[in-house]
Design an enzyme around this catalytic site. Structure first.
Site, mmCIF file in Angstrom:
data_model
loop_
_atom_site.group_PDB
_atom_site.id
_atom_site.type_symbol
_atom_site.label_atom_id
_atom_site.label_comp_id
_atom_site.label_asym_id
_atom_site.label_seq_id
_atom_site.Cartn_x
_atom_site.Cartn_y
_atom_site.Cartn_z
ATOM 1 N N CYS A 1 0.841 -1.209 0.000
ATOM 2 C CA CYS A 1 0.000 0.000 0.000
ATOM 3 C C CYS A 1 0.871 1.252 0.000
ATOM 4 O O CYS A 1 1.885 1.332 0.695
ATOM 5 C CB CYS A 1 -0.911 -0.016 1.222
ATOM 6 S SG CYS A 1 -2.064 1.377 1.257
ATOM 7 N N CYS B 1 0.324 4.520 7.107
ATOM 8 C CA CYS B 1 -0.335 4.366 8.418
ATOM 9 C C CYS B 1 0.607 3.600 9.363
ATOM 10 O O CYS B 1 1.015 2.472 9.063
ATOM 11 C CB CYS B 1 -1.667 3.644 8.258
ATOM 12 S SG CYS B 1 -2.681 4.386 6.954
ATOM 13 N N CYS C 1 0.236 -0.212 10.393
ATOM 14 C CA CYS C 1 -0.252 -1.202 9.416
ATOM 15 C C CYS C 1 0.846 -2.073 8.814
ATOM 16 O O CYS C 1 1.878 -1.577 8.358
ATOM 17 C CB CYS C 1 -1.012 -0.481 8.313
ATOM 18 S SG CYS C 1 -1.818 -1.622 7.166
ATOM 19 N N CYS D 1 -19.709 -6.015 3.025
ATOM 20 C CA CYS D 1 -19.002 -4.826 3.510
ATOM 21 C C CYS D 1 -17.680 -4.756 2.740
ATOM 22 O O CYS D 1 -17.100 -5.792 2.404
ATOM 23 C CB CYS D 1 -18.731 -4.959 5.007
ATOM 24 S SG CYS D 1 -17.711 -3.617 5.666
ATOM 25 N N CYS E 1 -19.668 2.197 8.386
ATOM 26 C CA CYS E 1 -18.931 1.492 9.429
ATOM 27 C C CYS E 1 -17.648 2.278 9.657
ATOM 28 O O CYS E 1 -16.798 2.362 8.764
ATOM 29 C CB CYS E 1 -18.621 0.068 8.962
ATOM 30 S SG CYS E 1 -17.509 -0.818 10.074
ATOM 31 N N ARG F 1 -18.276 -2.889 17.561
ATOM 32 C CA ARG F 1 -17.568 -4.149 17.289
ATOM 33 C C ARG F 1 -16.263 -4.234 18.073
ATOM 34 O O ARG F 1 -15.388 -3.365 17.962
ATOM 35 C CB ARG F 1 -17.287 -4.304 15.800
ATOM 36 C CG ARG F 1 -16.603 -5.640 15.472
ATOM 37 C CD ARG F 1 -16.482 -5.918 13.979
ATOM 38 N NE ARG F 1 -17.753 -5.788 13.317
ATOM 39 C CZ ARG F 1 -18.016 -4.917 12.352
ATOM 40 N NH1 ARG F 1 -17.080 -4.127 11.915
ATOM 41 N NH2 ARG F 1 -19.208 -4.849 11.818
HETATM 42 N N1 SAM Z 1 -6.782 0.495 3.146
HETATM 43 C C1 SAM Z 1 -8.070 0.723 3.658
HETATM 44 C C2 SAM Z 1 -8.100 1.805 4.700
HETATM 45 O O1 SAM Z 1 -7.090 2.162 5.247
HETATM 46 O O2 SAM Z 1 -9.211 2.299 4.955
HETATM 47 C C3 SAM Z 1 -8.731 -0.519 4.228
HETATM 48 C C4 SAM Z 1 -7.952 -1.517 5.038
HETATM 49 S S1 SAM Z 1 -7.253 -0.925 6.592
HETATM 50 C C5 SAM Z 1 -6.202 -2.245 6.981
HETATM 51 C C6 SAM Z 1 -8.645 -0.986 7.710
HETATM 52 C C7 SAM Z 1 -8.458 -0.626 9.158
HETATM 53 O O3 SAM Z 1 -7.844 -1.696 9.845
HETATM 54 C C8 SAM Z 1 -7.596 0.568 9.519
HETATM 55 O O4 SAM Z 1 -8.250 1.781 9.361
HETATM 56 C C9 SAM Z 1 -7.298 0.297 10.982
HETATM 57 O O5 SAM Z 1 -8.301 0.872 11.801
HETATM 58 C C10 SAM Z 1 -7.365 -1.222 11.085
HETATM 59 N N2 SAM Z 1 -6.028 -1.796 11.337
HETATM 60 C C11 SAM Z 1 -5.045 -1.955 10.439
HETATM 61 N N3 SAM Z 1 -3.953 -2.476 11.001
HETATM 62 C C12 SAM Z 1 -4.232 -2.653 12.318
HETATM 63 C C13 SAM Z 1 -3.495 -3.149 13.428
HETATM 64 N N4 SAM Z 1 -2.237 -3.544 13.310
HETATM 65 N N5 SAM Z 1 -4.106 -3.197 14.635
HETATM 66 C C14 SAM Z 1 -5.373 -2.785 14.764
HETATM 67 N N6 SAM Z 1 -6.127 -2.301 13.752
HETATM 68 C C15 SAM Z 1 -5.573 -2.223 12.533
HETATM 69 FE FE1 SF4 Z 2 -2.869 1.181 3.398
HETATM 70 FE FE2 SF4 Z 2 -2.854 -0.049 5.757
HETATM 71 FE FE3 SF4 Z 2 -3.202 2.589 5.656
HETATM 72 FE FE4 SF4 Z 2 -5.166 0.954 4.771
HETATM 73 S S1 SF4 Z 2 -4.410 1.126 6.872
HETATM 74 S S2 SF4 Z 2 -4.385 2.818 3.764
HETATM 75 S S3 SF4 Z 2 -3.922 -0.717 3.941
HETATM 76 S S4 SF4 Z 2 -1.359 1.471 5.011
#
Ligand code: SAM
Ligand code: SF4
Ligand code: DTB
Length: 325
Positions: A65, A69, A72, A140, A200, A272
């Site tokens: 990606c 973040c 992530c 979803c 959501c 949730r």
């Molecule tokens: N890329 C898209 C986005 O960022 O909206 C969708 C997938 S992203 C992985 C969805 C959500 O997963 C993130 O906004 C975050 O809240 C949650 N998430 C991701 N990694 C995580 C982690 N290591 N621990 C807890 N929540 C996590």
């Molecule tokens: Fe990309 Fe992870 Fe951020 Fe979603 S949460 S935009 S998958 S880096």
């Protein structure tokens, strides 16, 4: 002398949409048992307290990606050792969804590691959504930021919910992500709502945020108009190689408090208990249900990390006399 605390009997009331930071902070500051009691009262005024909604997650496009973040595993900017995968075939996705339904899930959530979907990608995702919907599951998707018209396209093939988390307070967000802004997140949520999709949106506890940030997150969520249909509260799953891997975990009481305050401030939303259950003991999960959580991710995997397996969750539901919705 024993102190008695009196609570007004709560009846369903119109959604309060003007939660001030002070209101929300005052809830967090209640004695733990008082907070839980209030959360149970609100919960029971709106829901059957012994039923929990089950959503199964699948990462349909993993890793690589462009976004940064800090929590992530899927950001191309962090060296987490995760193998990138291309977008899955619709047939494969539909087969995973069929098994999820057989196991008792009522909703199937497809996640993609994108900043947002490109036109060509959206066509493939639309096939998945249509196929999953045809199985009789709620659908979803969480695909990142949406451009004008994309939410309507997704709705038209049978998408029910779009997940897009605010993650933390507006003040903290730039410490966690630099490649997009809080305003971008709110903009996508607006597009989702305008298209008539169920919203959501939730956040993460354990990003190195303060209680004031948790208050700020919940105030943002609760003041969305209308309030979100579903509010995932994630406990950070620490991923080696991400900037947040070394942060101090938030204590379990503070996590339970966050669930309880979400329940009180968003009385009609499904709250949730999301990522982090594999690292959480059963007693803490039980307290989260007591605090008003009424939805979980169900299935052995979240997106890239583990979740309690189905047999373990079935045993937990038996112990707590919980039934799936
Ligand atoms: N890329 C898209 C986005 O960022 O909206 C969708 C997938 S992203 C992985 C969805 C959500 O997963 C993130 O906004 C975050 O809240 C949650 N998430 C991701 N990694 C995580 C982690 N290591 N621990 C807890 N929540 C996590
Ligand atoms: Fe990309 Fe992870 Fe951020 Fe979603 S949460 S935009 S998958 S880096
Ligand atoms: C949400 O709030 N949590 C889910 C879902 N929405 C997409 C994702 C959790 C991801 C946990 C880390 C992982 O498995 O990569």
């Amino acid at each position: 002398m024993t102190q008695t605390i009196e609570f007004k009997r709560l009846t369903p009331h119109p959604q309060q949409q003007n939660w001030t930071l002070d209101d929300v902070a005052a809830l967090f500051a209640l004695p733990f048992n008082d907070l839980l009691f209030r959360a149970q009262q609100v919960h029971r005024a709106h829901f059957d307290a012994n039923r929990v909604q089950l959503s199964t997650l699948l990462s349909v496009k993993t890793g690589g990606c462009s976004e940064d973040c800090g929590y992530c595993s899927q950001s191309a900017r962090h060296d987490t050792g995760l193998e990138r995968e291309t977008l899955m075939d619709a047939d494969e996705v539909i087969e995973v969804a069929r098994v999820a339904k057989e196991n008792g899930a009522s909703r199937f959530c497809m996640g993609a590691a994108w900043r947002g979907p490109k036109t060509k990608d959206l066509e493939s995702v639309k096939k998945m959504i249509a196929g999953v919907k045809a199985l009789g599951l709620e659908t979803c998707a969480t695909l990142g930021m949406l451009k004008d018209g994309q939410a309507e396209e997704l709705r038209d093939v049978g998408l029910d919910y779009y997940n897009h988390n605010l993650d933390t307070s507006p003040e903290k967000y730039a410490d966690i992500v630099s490649t997009h802004s809080y305003a971008d997140r709110l903009d996508t949520l607006g597009k989702v709502r305008k298209a008539g999709l169920h919203v959501c949106t939730g956040g993460i506890v354990g990003l190195g945020e303060t209680r004031a940030d948790r208050v700020g997150l919940l105030a943002q969520l609760a003041n969305l108009d209308p309030q979100p249909d579903s509010v995932p509260i994630n406990n950070l799953v620490k991923i080696e190689g991400t900037p947040l891997a070394g942060d101090q975990a938030v204590g379990w009481t503070e996590f339970v408090r966050t669930i309880a305050v979400a329940r009180i401030t968003m009385p009609r939303s499904y709250v949730r208990l999301s990522a982090g259950r594999q690292q959480m003991d059963e007693a803490t999960q039980a307290l989260c249900f007591m605090a008003g959580a009424n939805s979980i991710f169900y299935g052995d995997k979240l997106l890239t990390t583990g979740n309690p397996d189905v047999t373990r969750d079935k045993a937990l539901f038996d112990k707590l006399d919980l039934k799936p919705l």
